[in-house]
Design a protein around this motif. Sequence first.
Motif, mmCIF file in Angstrom:
data_model
loop_
_atom_site.group_PDB
_atom_site.id
_atom_site.type_symbol
_atom_site.label_atom_id
_atom_site.label_comp_id
_atom_site.label_asym_id
_atom_site.label_seq_id
_atom_site.Cartn_x
_atom_site.Cartn_y
_atom_site.Cartn_z
ATOM 1 N N GLN A 192 26.460 -60.691 -6.706
ATOM 2 C CA GLN A 192 25.875 -61.599 -5.723
ATOM 3 C C GLN A 192 24.478 -62.027 -6.162
ATOM 4 O O GLN A 192 24.025 -63.126 -5.853
ATOM 5 C CB GLN A 192 25.792 -60.932 -4.349
ATOM 6 N N ASN A 193 23.813 -61.160 -6.885
ATOM 7 C CA ASN A 193 22.495 -61.465 -7.440
ATOM 8 C C ASN A 193 22.432 -60.827 -8.816
ATOM 9 O O ASN A 193 21.664 -59.907 -9.069
ATOM 10 C CB ASN A 193 21.401 -60.928 -6.525
ATOM 11 N N VAL A 194 23.247 -61.349 -9.724
ATOM 12 C CA VAL A 194 23.574 -60.644 -10.963
ATOM 13 C C VAL A 194 22.371 -60.413 -11.864
ATOM 14 O O VAL A 194 22.306 -59.398 -12.567
ATOM 15 C CB VAL A 194 24.706 -61.389 -11.716
ATOM 16 N N ASN A 195 21.402 -61.339 -11.856
ATOM 17 C CA ASN A 195 20.272 -61.123 -12.765
ATOM 18 C C ASN A 195 19.238 -60.143 -12.215
ATOM 19 O O ASN A 195 18.221 -59.883 -12.857
ATOM 20 C CB ASN A 195 19.614 -62.452 -13.174
ATOM 21 N N ALA A 196 19.528 -59.547 -11.041
ATOM 22 C CA ALA A 196 18.744 -58.415 -10.549
ATOM 23 C C ALA A 196 19.325 -57.091 -11.047
ATOM 24 O O ALA A 196 18.856 -56.021 -10.641
ATOM 25 C CB ALA A 196 18.706 -58.416 -9.022
ATOM 26 N N PHE A 197 20.310 -57.149 -11.929
ATOM 27 C CA PHE A 197 20.977 -55.944 -12.426
ATOM 28 C C PHE A 197 19.951 -54.952 -12.979
ATOM 29 O O PHE A 197 19.064 -55.311 -13.763
ATOM 30 C CB PHE A 197 21.971 -56.329 -13.529
ATOM 31 N N ASP A 198 20.103 -53.681 -12.578
ATOM 32 C CA ASP A 198 19.247 -52.617 -13.115
ATOM 33 C C ASP A 198 20.027 -51.308 -13.181
ATOM 34 O O ASP A 198 19.578 -50.260 -12.724
ATOM 35 C CB ASP A 198 17.972 -52.466 -12.288
ATOM 36 N N GLY A 199 21.202 -51.374 -13.791
ATOM 37 C CA GLY A 199 22.065 -50.203 -13.873
ATOM 38 C C GLY A 199 21.523 -49.123 -14.789
ATOM 39 O O GLY A 199 20.751 -49.389 -15.721
ATOM 40 N N GLU A 200 21.945 -47.915 -14.536
ATOM 41 C CA GLU A 200 21.532 -46.769 -15.360
ATOM 42 C C GLU A 200 22.221 -46.824 -16.715
ATOM 43 O O GLU A 200 23.444 -46.944 -16.803
ATOM 44 C CB GLU A 200 21.868 -45.460 -14.657
ATOM 45 N N GLY A 201 21.433 -46.751 -17.779
ATOM 46 C CA GLY A 201 21.979 -46.765 -19.127
ATOM 47 C C GLY A 201 22.568 -45.429 -19.519
ATOM 48 O O GLY A 201 22.374 -44.417 -18.834
ATOM 49 N N PRO A 202 23.301 -45.394 -20.646
ATOM 50 C CA PRO A 202 23.919 -44.137 -21.096
ATOM 51 C C PRO A 202 22.915 -43.013 -21.306
ATOM 52 O O PRO A 202 23.259 -41.835 -21.166
ATOM 53 C CB PRO A 202 24.595 -44.541 -22.410
ATOM 54 N N ASP A 203 21.669 -43.362 -21.644
ATOM 55 C CA ASP A 203 20.651 -42.341 -21.865
ATOM 56 C C ASP A 203 19.809 -42.065 -20.624
ATOM 57 O O ASP A 203 18.806 -41.341 -20.686
ATOM 58 C CB ASP A 203 19.742 -42.754 -23.028
ATOM 59 N N GLY A 204 20.202 -42.652 -19.499
ATOM 60 C CA GLY A 204 19.488 -42.421 -18.248
ATOM 61 C C GLY A 204 18.402 -43.422 -17.946
ATOM 62 O O GLY A 204 17.845 -43.411 -16.846
ATOM 63 N N THR A 205 18.067 -44.277 -18.897
ATOM 64 C CA THR A 205 17.042 -45.286 -18.664
ATOM 65 C C THR A 205 17.668 -46.525 -18.044
ATOM 66 O O THR A 205 18.843 -46.814 -18.264
ATOM 67 C CB THR A 205 16.349 -45.675 -19.973
ATOM 68 N N PRO A 206 16.901 -47.300 -17.270
ATOM 69 C CA PRO A 206 17.473 -48.501 -16.637
ATOM 70 C C PRO A 206 17.711 -49.609 -17.649
ATOM 71 O O PRO A 206 16.951 -49.780 -18.598
ATOM 72 C CB PRO A 206 16.411 -48.899 -15.613
ATOM 73 N N PHE A 207 18.798 -50.351 -17.420
ATOM 74 C CA PHE A 207 19.145 -51.515 -18.222
ATOM 75 C C PHE A 207 18.902 -52.771 -17.398
ATOM 76 O O PHE A 207 19.261 -52.826 -16.221
ATOM 77 C CB PHE A 207 20.634 -51.478 -18.613
ATOM 78 N N THR A 208 18.315 -53.774 -18.005
ATOM 79 C CA THR A 208 18.276 -55.100 -17.404
ATOM 80 C C THR A 208 19.579 -55.824 -17.750
ATOM 81 O O THR A 208 20.373 -55.354 -18.574
ATOM 82 C CB THR A 208 17.098 -55.913 -17.937
ATOM 83 N N LEU A 209 19.784 -56.983 -17.150
ATOM 84 C CA LEU A 209 20.970 -57.768 -17.482
ATOM 85 C C LEU A 209 20.938 -58.193 -18.948
ATOM 86 O O LEU A 209 21.984 -58.209 -19.615
ATOM 87 C CB LEU A 209 21.070 -58.994 -16.581
ATOM 88 N N ALA A 210 19.771 -58.519 -19.460
ATOM 89 C CA ALA A 210 19.660 -58.904 -20.867
ATOM 90 C C ALA A 210 20.089 -57.757 -21.777
ATOM 91 O O ALA A 210 20.867 -57.954 -22.731
ATOM 92 C CB ALA A 210 18.226 -59.319 -21.184
ATOM 93 N N LYS A 211 19.617 -56.577 -21.495
ATOM 94 C CA LYS A 211 19.967 -55.425 -22.319
ATOM 95 C C LYS A 211 21.461 -55.126 -22.229
ATOM 96 O O LYS A 211 22.108 -54.774 -23.230
ATOM 97 C CB LYS A 211 19.149 -54.208 -21.872
ATOM 98 N N LEU A 212 22.033 -55.308 -21.041
ATOM 99 C CA LEU A 212 23.475 -55.133 -20.881
ATOM 100 C C LEU A 212 24.236 -56.158 -21.712
ATOM 101 O O LEU A 212 25.241 -55.825 -22.359
ATOM 102 C CB LEU A 212 23.855 -55.271 -19.412
ATOM 103 N N ALA A 213 23.778 -57.396 -21.718
ATOM 104 C CA ALA A 213 24.459 -58.435 -22.500
ATOM 105 C C ALA A 213 24.467 -58.091 -23.983
ATOM 106 O O ALA A 213 25.484 -58.268 -24.670
ATOM 107 C CB ALA A 213 23.775 -59.784 -22.268
ATOM 108 N N TYR A 214 23.349 -57.590 -24.490
ATOM 109 C CA TYR A 214 23.301 -57.190 -25.900
ATOM 110 C C TYR A 214 24.308 -56.076 -26.177
ATOM 111 O O TYR A 214 24.993 -56.078 -27.206
ATOM 112 C CB TYR A 214 21.898 -56.725 -26.280
ATOM 113 N N ALA A 215 24.404 -55.112 -25.266
ATOM 114 C CA ALA A 215 25.339 -53.999 -25.462
ATOM 115 C C ALA A 215 26.783 -54.485 -25.423
ATOM 116 O O ALA A 215 27.622 -54.047 -26.230
ATOM 117 C CB ALA A 215 25.105 -52.931 -24.391
#
Length: 466
Positions: free
Chosen positions: A225-248
Amino acid sequence: MTETLDPAVAQTVAADGADATKRLFIKTYGCQMNVYDSERMADVLRPLGYATTDSAESADFVILNTCHIRERAAEKVYSELGKLRELRDKRVAKGGNGMTIAVAGCVAQAEGEEIMRRQPAVDLVVGPQAYHQLPELLTRTARKRGERIGADFAPNEKFDALPVERGIEGYAAFLTVQEGCDKFCTFCVVPYTRGAEWSRPVKAILEEAKALADHGVRELTLLGQNVNAFDGEGPDGTPFTLAKLAYALAEIPGIDRIRYTTSHPNDMSDDLIAAHADLKALMPYLHLPVQAGSDRILRLMNRKHGRQKYFELIDRIREARPDIAMAGDFIVAFPGETERDFEDTMDLVRRVNYAGAFSFIYSPRPGTPAATMGAQVPEEEAKARLKALQTLLFEQQTAFNQSLTGRVLPILFEKKGRHGHQAIGRSPYLQSVHVDDADHLMGQIVDVEIISGQQNSLAGRLIQKS
């Protein structure tokens, strides 16, 4: 693409699982996230022996996956429920099996008690964060009709319960990464029907994406619903932005294209803008709704940005990715909108120059602040404004499509066309592209020369290899 979308335009989950003994029909209203949710409902019901069918007439279980954005969409759900009740009654009268009827999605969340009151034929009501419980609900409904569940928000429980494997066919897929919204625009029901912003853990997203790639998916559209507010927990416990998720996601073999929708201008971060310049997989087509071009109306909408900020943001995005095409959303006749306010919206559209947009007349939703605002715009004036806006948007979209004539674009071929060996593919700018003698290229990304552009599609030809 620019059109007046009725959120109640139905889409049907593709038929599969021919060996199953029970038939499931899901009618989907509204946004891409509802399409994703419908696919996942089919996934959780498949182990119970349900195969999807393309008609309610042959179904044992019918689910209406609903949208609550506009009043007309909700009323169409009640109309559809009346038809389903008649269909079930006729079946039973002829000595046949009945059907189980469920209402899911945002109307179910917002109006569950009202649904049960207005249409007793409904067996169960399930909100958008609870459809993973459909197998259990079906078992309970066999004993007690009229079940309602989903009044709270626990998206983590839903996603934890969903199978990683999806029964999806094709080369492009939706992937929900974020749900809910904290913006509280005064016209919008999403915070009340989907809850607060919540982002899925990156590990779970990557697992689902890898499973899709293993099944031949080459293009992902990330949903929220507000996808570019994404801040999911990364595999190492650090937060991911949408940009970082796209790279992954772009590192997954087979995933060649990435899109995302829907965004809010206030969450268009520096690293996401930079990703559009650096990440080849990120497609050059950005849906960035502004809703109105008048600062006064934007304040009434509680959008928390003004037109100048939006212009500056568009300039930064285009500087990073010069070939990017912009898409947007517009609401006309918001309460109190004057002719001057509307002209500000028209001015914004002329200055930005959109390649596609969705546009609607304001529709009051119960429980939202805008529903109680005075100075509603008369219906005839609202219709006239929408027509003027759409005429301009259609002109811009057609001009953009025609400007691609002579260019060579990479096209992902997805399905056969209507004529001979014609195939239909998807351009980087999201248009359908019709190409002759290309039906042997399904699932491939191939360079195509664009030979013409229409309002809603392109025509192309394969480039002859020397």
